[in-house]
Write an enzyme that holds these catalytic residues in place. Sequence first.
Site, PDB file in Angstrom:
ATOM      1  N   ASN A   1       0.935  -1.269  -0.032  1.00  8.28           N
ATOM      2  CA  ASN A   1       0.121  -0.139   0.065  1.00  8.28           C
ATOM      3  C   ASN A   1       0.813   1.410  -0.116  1.00  8.28           C
ATOM      4  O   ASN A   1       0.363   2.347  -0.108  1.00  8.28           O
ATOM      5  CB  ASN A   1      -0.831  -0.223   1.244  1.00  8.28           C
ATOM      6  CG  ASN A   1      -0.247   0.061   2.460  1.00  8.28           C
ATOM      7  OD1 ASN A   1       0.744  -0.567   2.653  1.00  8.28           O
ATOM      8  ND2 ASN A   1      -0.708   0.773   3.425  1.00  8.28           N
ATOM      9  N   ARG A   2       2.088   1.103   0.022  1.00  2.00           N
ATOM     10  CA  ARG A   2       3.063   2.497   0.277  1.00  2.00           C
ATOM     11  C   ARG A   2       4.558   1.919  -0.148  1.00  2.00           C
ATOM     12  O   ARG A   2       4.786   0.738  -0.114  1.00  2.00           O
ATOM     13  CB  ARG A   2       3.056   3.012   1.436  1.00  2.00           C
ATOM     14  CG  ARG A   2       3.356   2.275   2.752  1.00  2.00           C
ATOM     15  CD  ARG A   2       3.328   2.929   3.736  1.00  2.00           C
ATOM     16  NE  ARG A   2       4.246   2.594   4.884  1.00  2.00           N
ATOM     17  CZ  ARG A   2       4.159   2.403   6.300  1.00  2.00           C
ATOM     18  NH1 ARG A   2       3.079   3.106   6.640  1.00  2.00           N
ATOM     19  NH2 ARG A   2       5.164   2.292   6.910  1.00  2.00           N
ATOM     20  N   GLY A   3       5.251   3.045  -0.378  1.00  2.00           N
ATOM     21  CA  GLY A   3       6.710   2.733  -0.480  1.00  2.00           C
ATOM     22  C   GLY A   3       7.060   1.805  -1.754  1.00  2.00           C
ATOM     23  O   GLY A   3       6.493   1.842  -2.855  1.00  2.00           O
ATOM     24  N   ILE A   4       8.018   1.009  -1.460  1.00  2.00           N
ATOM     25  CA  ILE A   4       8.543   0.082  -2.285  1.00  2.00           C
ATOM     26  C   ILE A   4       7.798  -0.801  -2.976  1.00  2.00           C
ATOM     27  O   ILE A   4       7.572  -1.215  -4.075  1.00  2.00           O
ATOM     28  CB  ILE A   4       9.742  -0.557  -1.870  1.00  2.00           C
ATOM     29  CG1 ILE A   4      10.923   0.414  -1.432  1.00  2.00           C
ATOM     30  CG2 ILE A   4      10.379  -1.720  -2.643  1.00  2.00           C
ATOM     31  CD1 ILE A   4      12.006  -0.204  -0.647  1.00  2.00           C
TER      32      ILE A   4
ATOM     33  N   ARG B   1      -0.924  -3.826   6.224  1.00  2.00           N
ATOM     34  CA  ARG B   1      -1.430  -3.836   7.856  1.00  2.00           C
ATOM     35  C   ARG B   1      -2.058  -2.934   8.246  1.00  2.00           C
ATOM     36  O   ARG B   1      -3.176  -2.891   9.020  1.00  2.00           O
ATOM     37  CB  ARG B   1      -0.064  -3.947   8.588  1.00  2.00           C
ATOM     38  CG  ARG B   1      -0.204  -4.256  10.129  1.00  2.00           C
ATOM     39  CD  ARG B   1       1.166  -4.112  10.797  1.00  2.00           C
ATOM     40  NE  ARG B   1       1.948  -3.146  10.451  1.00  2.00           N
ATOM     41  CZ  ARG B   1       2.946  -2.796  10.940  1.00  2.00           C
ATOM     42  NH1 ARG B   1       3.525  -3.397  12.159  1.00  2.00           N
ATOM     43  NH2 ARG B   1       3.716  -1.774  10.833  1.00  2.00           N
TER      44      ARG B   1
ATOM     45  N   GLY C   1       7.982  -5.042   5.887  1.00  2.00           N
ATOM     46  CA  GLY C   1       8.807  -5.053   6.469  1.00  2.00           C
ATOM     47  C   GLY C   1       8.954  -3.996   7.528  1.00  2.00           C
ATOM     48  O   GLY C   1       8.404  -2.966   7.070  1.00  2.00           O
TER      49      GLY C   1
ATOM     50  N   TYR D   1      17.199  -5.714  12.676  1.00  2.00           N
ATOM     51  CA  TYR D   1      16.645  -5.753  11.078  1.00  2.00           C
ATOM     52  C   TYR D   1      17.656  -6.361  10.463  1.00  2.00           C
ATOM     53  O   TYR D   1      17.310  -7.183   9.389  1.00  2.00           O
ATOM     54  CB  TYR D   1      16.726  -4.131  10.883  1.00  2.00           C
ATOM     55  CG  TYR D   1      16.357  -3.816   9.474  1.00  2.00           C
ATOM     56  CD1 TYR D   1      14.926  -4.042   9.199  1.00  2.00           C
ATOM     57  CD2 TYR D   1      17.358  -3.298   8.366  1.00  2.00           C
ATOM     58  CE1 TYR D   1      14.736  -3.728   7.706  1.00  2.00           C
ATOM     59  CE2 TYR D   1      16.716  -3.110   7.345  1.00  2.00           C
ATOM     60  CZ  TYR D   1      15.477  -3.091   6.992  1.00  2.00           C
ATOM     61  OH  TYR D   1      15.126  -2.711   5.477  1.00  2.00           O
TER      62      TYR D   1
ATOM     63  N   LYS E   1      16.964  -9.725   7.726  1.00  2.00           N
ATOM     64  CA  LYS E   1      17.221  -9.584   6.480  1.00  2.00           C
ATOM     65  C   LYS E   1      18.440 -10.403   5.726  1.00  2.00           C
ATOM     66  O   LYS E   1      18.275 -10.975   4.566  1.00  2.00           O
ATOM     67  CB  LYS E   1      17.459  -8.025   6.176  1.00  2.00           C
ATOM     68  CG  LYS E   1      16.418  -7.041   6.320  1.00  2.00           C
ATOM     69  CD  LYS E   1      15.202  -7.374   5.356  1.00  2.00           C
ATOM     70  CE  LYS E   1      14.167  -6.186   5.532  1.00  2.00           C
ATOM     71  NZ  LYS E   1      13.010  -6.632   4.421  1.00  2.00           N
TER      72      LYS E   1
END
Length: 237
Positions: free
Chosen positions: A11-14, A34, A82, A145, A149
């Site tokens: 729904n947003r960003g990358i 989310r 993430g 993080y 990853k």
Amino acid sequence: MSRSVLVTGGNRGIGLAIARAFADAGDKVAITYRSGEPPKDLTAAGVLAVKCDITDAEMVEQAYKEIEEKHGAVEVLVANAGITKDQLLMRMSEEDFTSVLDTNLTGTFRVVKRANRGMLRAKKGRVVLISSVVGLYGSPGQANYAASKAGLVGFARSLARELGSRNLTFNVVAPGFVDTDMTQVLTDEQRANIVSQVPLGRYAKPEEIAATVRFLASDDASYITGAVIPVDGGLGM
Ligand code: NAD
């Protein structure tokens, strides 16, 4: 050929840039998110938006049922959702650590495992995981993080070996610094410091990550599996 594509955290960003790239190419795209609301133009363009917290196994199952009903089994999965909870080690609580692992690594396990059910039946499938250069090289204040990853790399490479003979590919994209809400928390000074270390001298645009993801899901990448592709402006070389 229109494929059933799922982008988590779309729904947003990358994730949003990735969802748009597949939708623009004519694929049947579903996104999970989310919180917040997906952009209206995205759903108006036929993208299916399903609210789903990937830390909740039951919600993941329900989301897949809805997607399968409307778009058919997922053929391309982009595990992008993430979070970060940055803290220096001595101030990092166990919850700071486990919640990041539960979303970024175990959450990815949940969505990949469920997608594989349909992919194995179809005898083909493409999975792209969004890791980070932080998972490859580490970063102070981001041990949780980075561990999550880095974990995605071992996860993808194991599955590439385990399921290659079934015509499933698993690849990892490791972005450097990308202009999104996640990096808005950095101060101007931190941003300038980062940019000074990037050979290309700027942040990535989300669309530049999306282009690599689309390539890995395309027929042009049919012989690529278990690869980790940095899209980092040269930061990690
Ligand atoms: P963002 O914060 O803008 O978006 C994160 C997305 O993940 C949101 O859609 C959110 O709803 C979703 N999400 C988070 N927790 C979730 C949960 N429990 N269940 C379901 N969805 C959940 O971040 P972004 O910058 O667009 O990052 C996308 C991915 O790229 C992340 O995995 C991030 O770690 C990775 N990444 C980002 C950068 C960067 O510089 N922005 C660099 C390297 C890697």
